[in-house]
Scaffold this active site. Sequence first.
Site, PDB file in Angstrom:
ATOM      1  N   GLY A  14      67.295  82.692 -20.379  1.00 25.54           N
ATOM      2  CA  GLY A  14      67.786  82.947 -21.888  1.00 25.54           C
ATOM      3  C   GLY A  14      69.161  82.155 -21.901  1.00 25.54           C
ATOM      4  O   GLY A  14      69.942  82.319 -20.705  1.00 25.54           O
ATOM      5  N   ARG A  75      62.317  78.613 -20.197  1.00 28.34           N
ATOM      6  CA  ARG A  75      61.660  79.280 -19.403  1.00 28.34           C
ATOM      7  C   ARG A  75      60.287  78.556 -18.759  1.00 28.34           C
ATOM      8  O   ARG A  75      59.546  78.328 -19.718  1.00 28.34           O
ATOM      9  CB  ARG A  75      61.250  80.685 -20.025  1.00 28.34           C
ATOM     10  CG  ARG A  75      62.250  81.554 -20.587  1.00 28.34           C
ATOM     11  CD  ARG A  75      61.800  82.839 -20.815  1.00 28.34           C
ATOM     12  NE  ARG A  75      62.960  83.701 -21.786  1.00 28.34           N
ATOM     13  CZ  ARG A  75      64.117  84.210 -21.258  1.00 28.34           C
ATOM     14  NH1 ARG A  75      64.227  84.099 -19.886  1.00 28.34           N
ATOM     15  NH2 ARG A  75      64.937  84.774 -22.146  1.00 28.34           N
ATOM     16  N   ASP A 106      67.613  86.357 -13.190  1.00 31.62           N
ATOM     17  CA  ASP A 106      66.848  86.692 -12.030  1.00 31.62           C
ATOM     18  C   ASP A 106      65.741  85.810 -12.082  1.00 31.62           C
ATOM     19  O   ASP A 106      65.438  85.270 -10.817  1.00 31.62           O
ATOM     20  CB  ASP A 106      66.332  88.083 -12.294  1.00 31.62           C
ATOM     21  CG  ASP A 106      65.581  88.558 -13.630  1.00 31.62           C
ATOM     22  OD1 ASP A 106      65.743  87.662 -14.575  1.00 31.62           O
ATOM     23  OD2 ASP A 106      64.945  89.512 -13.740  1.00 31.62           O
ATOM     24  N   THR A 129      73.773  85.387 -17.811  1.00 31.23           N
ATOM     25  CA  THR A 129      72.748  86.181 -18.726  1.00 31.23           C
ATOM     26  C   THR A 129      73.567  87.089 -19.436  1.00 31.23           C
ATOM     27  O   THR A 129      74.272  87.781 -18.878  1.00 31.23           O
ATOM     28  CB  THR A 129      71.554  86.893 -17.803  1.00 31.23           C
ATOM     29  OG1 THR A 129      70.934  87.740 -18.616  1.00 31.23           O
ATOM     30  CG2 THR A 129      72.139  87.511 -16.733  1.00 31.23           C
ATOM     31  N   ASP A 131      72.380  90.039 -19.790  1.00 29.64           N
ATOM     32  CA  ASP A 131      71.774  91.434 -19.802  1.00 29.64           C
ATOM     33  C   ASP A 131      72.735  92.007 -18.811  1.00 29.64           C
ATOM     34  O   ASP A 131      72.515  93.329 -18.667  1.00 29.64           O
ATOM     35  CB  ASP A 131      70.639  91.173 -19.248  1.00 29.64           C
ATOM     36  CG  ASP A 131      69.558  90.681 -20.082  1.00 29.64           C
ATOM     37  OD1 ASP A 131      69.739  90.858 -21.385  1.00 29.64           O
ATOM     38  OD2 ASP A 131      68.358  90.062 -19.833  1.00 29.64           O
ATOM     39  N   ASP A 133      72.463  92.400 -15.618  1.00 25.00           N
ATOM     40  CA  ASP A 133      71.551  93.128 -14.550  1.00 25.00           C
ATOM     41  C   ASP A 133      71.375  92.458 -13.146  1.00 25.00           C
ATOM     42  O   ASP A 133      70.359  92.973 -12.374  1.00 25.00           O
ATOM     43  CB  ASP A 133      70.093  93.140 -15.186  1.00 25.00           C
ATOM     44  CG  ASP A 133      69.537  91.807 -15.629  1.00 25.00           C
ATOM     45  OD1 ASP A 133      70.302  90.625 -15.452  1.00 25.00           O
ATOM     46  OD2 ASP A 133      68.458  91.543 -16.051  1.00 25.00           O
ATOM     47  N   ARG A 175      66.716  93.563 -21.842  1.00 28.04           N
ATOM     48  CA  ARG A 175      65.471  93.452 -21.036  1.00 28.04           C
ATOM     49  C   ARG A 175      65.328  94.862 -20.558  1.00 28.04           C
ATOM     50  O   ARG A 175      65.196  95.721 -21.211  1.00 28.04           O
ATOM     51  CB  ARG A 175      65.529  92.183 -20.091  1.00 28.04           C
ATOM     52  CG  ARG A 175      63.844  91.846 -19.610  1.00 28.04           C
ATOM     53  CD  ARG A 175      64.327  90.868 -18.417  1.00 28.04           C
ATOM     54  NE  ARG A 175      64.623  89.832 -18.895  1.00 28.04           N
ATOM     55  CZ  ARG A 175      64.178  88.581 -19.597  1.00 28.04           C
ATOM     56  NH1 ARG A 175      62.568  89.022 -19.483  1.00 28.04           N
ATOM     57  NH2 ARG A 175      64.533  87.384 -19.839  1.00 28.04           N
TER      58      ARG A 175
HETATM   59  O1  F6P Z   1      67.394  87.881 -20.747  1.00 24.40           O
HETATM   60  C1  F6P Z   1      68.197  87.558 -22.018  1.00 24.40           C
HETATM   61  C2  F6P Z   1      67.487  87.953 -23.111  1.00 24.40           C
HETATM   62  O2  F6P Z   1      68.087  87.954 -24.251  1.00 24.40           O
HETATM   63  C3  F6P Z   1      66.998  89.407 -23.004  1.00 24.40           C
HETATM   64  O3  F6P Z   1      67.798  90.437 -23.079  1.00 24.40           O
HETATM   65  C4  F6P Z   1      65.746  89.500 -23.948  1.00 24.40           C
HETATM   66  O4  F6P Z   1      64.908  90.764 -23.261  1.00 24.40           O
HETATM   67  C5  F6P Z   1      65.154  88.360 -23.567  1.00 24.40           C
HETATM   68  O5  F6P Z   1      66.108  87.270 -22.999  1.00 24.40           O
HETATM   69  C6  F6P Z   1      64.529  87.611 -24.786  1.00 24.40           C
HETATM   70  O6  F6P Z   1      63.938  86.429 -24.410  1.00 24.40           O
HETATM   71  P1  F6P Z   1      63.467  85.413 -25.335  1.00 24.40           P
HETATM   72  O7  F6P Z   1      64.679  84.620 -25.904  1.00 24.40           O
HETATM   73  O8  F6P Z   1      62.701  84.077 -24.511  1.00 24.40           O
HETATM   74  O9  F6P Z   1      62.619  86.066 -26.453  1.00 24.40           O
END
Ligand code: F6P
Length: 334
Positions: A14, A75, A106, A129, A131, A133, A175
């Site tokens: 992300g 991703r 991660d 990120t 998050d 985390d 997340r």
């Molecule tokens: O890891 C960053 C994040 O924004 C999380 O907070 C969220 O769960 C996820 O990515 C959403 O991913 P995507 O943009 O692929 O839907």
Amino acid sequence: MTQKKYIGVLTSGGDAPGMNAAIRAVVRTGIYHGNTLFGIKRGYEGLIEGDIHQLNRYSVSNIIKDGGTCLQTARSSEFLTREGREKGFKNLKRFGIDSLIVIGGDGSFRGLHELIQEFPMQGIGIPGTIDNDLYGTDYTVGFDTAVNTALDAIDKIRDTASSHSRLFIIEVMGRTSGHIALYTGIGGGAEDILIPEVPMDMQKLIAQLDAQYKSGKKSSIIVLAEGESAGALEIKAAIEKAITWDIKVSVLGHIQRGGDPTAFDRILASRLGYEAVLAVMNNENDKMAGMVNKTVTFTPLEEAWSKKKDIDMTYLTMNEVLAAQQQKPLEVVS
Ligand code: F6P
């Protein structure tokens, strides 16, 4: 004299505000020290496809202030496979790249770690990120901006909540972690904060909301982390059965990932980008550059994603105190 390197940089997973500042710092530090720099587009997808471009110091002009990532991101499911990583490695070799700097979270670090285990490559991670985390850094690049963006939204929701005497359940990203929820909840004066790190007590929540309603509060806000096992609609349904408050749900979503990075994120990203290149030049490998107690720290990539970053529970206790309803004053017996 330190050996000059051929360094590739990519952003993965992300996007997070501040990634551009990190890319800029990597490219400019690398070139300053006589290395050759390459930008890899769309994360590991671009690596597998060979979408690799040599960069100069002007390639990253004026990006420090921009959200998103100029290299784009993805991703990649193919990079989860050994075949995918082998394709990526062959492309790195085609350009003579011996070191890879990955800005991501991660999943991105797992990919880099696997690549380093399987092929003769050097790699350093920069935590990017929203998050927050990752273990081994107090803050990840993008977290501060995301918190401020969510806070701005919560402040606005508070205006309409107060005007209508409503209870809002506001879901934020993160997340499986509750860092964004905790920080935005405290900053926004939320009456309740629900995070996956703490099991939810529905009866306690309902009792708190009931007390708030009966005390005549004009509005109430619950900040809910997306990783909490009960979703916003499920929580709404349970509360509705017990109390009469008019309840609305608001999911903030990807707005939290966009926007210009805050000063904090730009500075953190610049420092970690700078340090990542120095680490590569010092032959550090398989580590993440982080900042712990204002000190640059290198943590093995595997620890960065596998060790749990603690939530400071005092903040939750504090928030309960700050949001608690005052007891009715005792009647003075004359
Ligand atoms: O890891 C960053 C994040 O924004 C999380 O907070 C969220 O769960 C996820 O990515 C959403 O991913 P995507 O943009 O692929 O839907």
